[in-house]
Design an enzyme around this catalytic site. Structure first.
Site, PDB file in Angstrom:
ATOM      1  N   HIS A  15       0.831  -1.201   0.000  1.00 17.90           N
ATOM      2  CA  HIS A  15       0.000   0.000   0.000  1.00 17.90           C
ATOM      3  C   HIS A  15       0.868   1.254   0.000  1.00 17.90           C
ATOM      4  O   HIS A  15       1.772   1.389   0.810  1.00 17.90           O
ATOM      5  CB  HIS A  15      -0.890  -0.041   1.249  1.00 17.90           C
ATOM      6  CG  HIS A  15      -1.899   1.046   1.340  1.00 17.90           C
ATOM      7  ND1 HIS A  15      -2.118   1.780   2.480  1.00 17.90           N
ATOM      8  CD2 HIS A  15      -2.786   1.528   0.415  1.00 17.90           C
ATOM      9  CE1 HIS A  15      -3.091   2.649   2.273  1.00 17.90           C
ATOM     10  NE2 HIS A  15      -3.513   2.518   1.033  1.00 17.90           N
ATOM     11  N   GLU A  42       0.198  -0.437  -4.790  1.00 21.47           N
ATOM     12  CA  GLU A  42      -0.832   0.590  -4.954  1.00 21.47           C
ATOM     13  C   GLU A  42      -0.191   1.914  -4.609  1.00 21.47           C
ATOM     14  O   GLU A  42       0.629   1.994  -3.691  1.00 21.47           O
ATOM     15  CB  GLU A  42      -1.996   0.314  -3.982  1.00 21.47           C
ATOM     16  CG  GLU A  42      -3.183   1.257  -4.099  1.00 21.47           C
ATOM     17  CD  GLU A  42      -3.145   2.460  -3.152  1.00 21.47           C
ATOM     18  OE1 GLU A  42      -4.097   3.232  -3.148  1.00 21.47           O
ATOM     19  OE2 GLU A  42      -2.135   2.651  -2.430  1.00 21.47           O
ATOM     20  N   ASP A  44      -1.133   6.521  -4.930  1.00 17.64           N
ATOM     21  CA  ASP A  44      -2.159   7.535  -5.190  1.00 17.64           C
ATOM     22  C   ASP A  44      -1.605   8.587  -6.142  1.00 17.64           C
ATOM     23  O   ASP A  44      -0.474   9.042  -5.979  1.00 17.64           O
ATOM     24  CB  ASP A  44      -2.558   8.220  -3.875  1.00 17.64           C
ATOM     25  CG  ASP A  44      -2.942   7.221  -2.805  1.00 17.64           C
ATOM     26  OD1 ASP A  44      -3.960   6.528  -2.998  1.00 17.64           O
ATOM     27  OD2 ASP A  44      -2.216   7.120  -1.796  1.00 17.64           O
ATOM     28  N   HIS A  57      -1.200  11.533  -1.544  1.00 18.41           N
ATOM     29  CA  HIS A  57      -2.467  11.086  -0.942  1.00 18.41           C
ATOM     30  C   HIS A  57      -3.334  12.259  -0.502  1.00 18.41           C
ATOM     31  O   HIS A  57      -4.494  12.371  -0.885  1.00 18.41           O
ATOM     32  CB  HIS A  57      -2.185  10.167   0.246  1.00 18.41           C
ATOM     33  CG  HIS A  57      -3.420   9.639   0.900  1.00 18.41           C
ATOM     34  ND1 HIS A  57      -4.157  10.347   1.830  1.00 18.41           N
ATOM     35  CD2 HIS A  57      -4.082   8.458   0.740  1.00 18.41           C
ATOM     36  CE1 HIS A  57      -5.192   9.638   2.218  1.00 18.41           C
ATOM     37  NE2 HIS A  57      -5.177   8.486   1.579  1.00 18.41           N
ATOM     38  N   GLU A 117      -4.296   4.459  -7.911  1.00 14.11           N
ATOM     39  CA  GLU A 117      -5.514   5.085  -7.386  1.00 14.11           C
ATOM     40  C   GLU A 117      -5.541   6.542  -7.820  1.00 14.11           C
ATOM     41  O   GLU A 117      -4.641   7.323  -7.499  1.00 14.11           O
ATOM     42  CB  GLU A 117      -5.588   4.995  -5.857  1.00 14.11           C
ATOM     43  CG  GLU A 117      -6.918   5.587  -5.389  1.00 14.11           C
ATOM     44  CD  GLU A 117      -7.048   5.755  -3.885  1.00 14.11           C
ATOM     45  OE1 GLU A 117      -6.347   5.093  -3.113  1.00 14.11           O
ATOM     46  OE2 GLU A 117      -7.889   6.604  -3.499  1.00 14.11           O
TER      47      GLU A 117
HETATM   48  O1  G3P Z   1      -6.676   2.011  -2.947  1.00 11.94           O
HETATM   49  C1  G3P Z   1      -6.883   1.492  -1.682  1.00 11.94           C
HETATM   50  C2  G3P Z   1      -6.615   2.504  -0.589  1.00 11.94           C
HETATM   51  O2  G3P Z   1      -5.392   3.132  -0.832  1.00 11.94           O
HETATM   52  C3  G3P Z   1      -7.704   3.521  -0.463  1.00 11.94           C
HETATM   53  O3  G3P Z   1      -7.544   4.388   0.614  1.00 11.94           O
HETATM   54  O4  G3P Z   1      -6.950   6.532   1.651  1.00 11.94           O
HETATM   55  O5  G3P Z   1      -5.281   4.718   1.583  1.00 11.94           O
HETATM   56  O6  G3P Z   1      -5.884   5.914  -0.498  1.00 11.94           O
HETATM   57  P1  G3P Z   1      -6.364   5.429   0.833  1.00 11.94           P
HETATM   58 MG    MG Z   2      -4.746   4.790  -2.016  1.00  8.56          MG
END
Ligand code: G3P
Ligand code: MG
Length: 268
Positions: A15, A42, A44, A57, A117
């Protein structure tokens, strides 16, 4: 877009690049995840003032960088001069805010698969969706080129990034900009009309907060022919349970507890 295809990608993702063990959304975090054996991440993506997509993020800079104020007020070249690593630990001090294109290039060069994302700052939903999808389409143009039906297309899908977003408008714009890229609708709790939403958005996957998922709902989503992805799972027992319920993949902040090969250890 119901499809019933098997999940073609790794089942455990780091993540935000390296989870909580590295500064989120930096190349240092991506390299860290790679060193831990992760070949799927993953992160952002958000737009800077000059419409260049960067990894970020929060819509403001204070939490994770040495800068101040809203991300859309800064040009990407100025964001690149900020320190996005020192907040995390001295080891990562000096990590810049990377551009999406550079992060993708690194990942492609190292065979790291991506869930990108789309994370628009408020008010920038459509333009962010379009721009991130365009960047991805450019970086993966060789895999998006039309191919003869059959194995070649499946092999291409297995290397294409999966776009996801909480923002409907971002997904609509991403679809228009790069219809050949797979998309996932990202949700906190799953609403009752999830199936209509996935169909309307042309999404192949539903991404949801694992805390609100039940075995019955997981079964319904899988039985309807969609991929099912969970965030952010940090306890091995819970990860085992989710895979047992039919969840296709998950991302974790605890690369030290849920390794890249976790799903292959007799759990699925
Ligand atoms: O994409 C999954 C997750 O990253 C969504 O929440 O706030 O960590 O971007 P966040
Ligand atoms: Mg995310």
């Amino acid at each position: 877009m119901s499809h019933f295809l098997p999940w073609p990608w790794p089942r455990v993702l780091a993540h935000r690049g390296g989870g909580t063990l590295a500064p989120e959304n930096t190349l240092g975090a991506i390299r860290f995840g790679y060193e831990q054996g992760f070949r799927a991440i993953e992160f952002d993506a958000m737009l800077a003032a000059d419409s260049v997509a960067v990894l970020m993020h929060d819509p403001t800079l204070e939490r994770t960088t040495s800068g101040r104020g809203p991300v859309p007020a800064w040009r990407a070249s100025d964001l690149a001069r900020l320190d996005a690593g020192a907040w995390h630990s001295a080891r990562f001090a000096g990590e810049p805010v990377p551009q999406l294109a550079d992060a993708i290039a690194w990942c492609r060069a190292h065979d790291v698969w991506l869930n990108v994302e789309i994370k628009p700052a408020p008010g920038f939903e459509s333009v962010t969706g379009a721009r991130v999808a365009e960047d991805c389409a450019r970086a993966y143009a060789d895999l998006l080129a039309p191919k003869a039906p059959g194995t070649a297309q499946e092999q291409a899908l297995a290397r294409l990034p999966l776009l996801s977003s909480f923002e409907r408008d971002a997904l609509v714009a991403a679809r228009a900009a790069a219809p050949g890229l797979p998309r996932g609708y990202l949700l906190d709790a799953v609403p009752e009309n999830w199936m209509q939403e996935l169909a309307a958005l042309g999404c192949m996957a539903l991404h949801t907060n694992h805390r609100y998922l039940t075995r019955a709902l997981a079964r319904a989503i899988k039985d309807a022919g969609y991929w099912l992805f969970c965030y952010t799972v940090d306890e091995p027992a819970r990860a085992r349970q989710l895979f047992d319920w039919g969840v296709d993949a998950l991302c974790t902040d605890r690369l030290d507890l849920i390794g890249a090969d976790f799903a292959g250890r007799g759990t699925a």
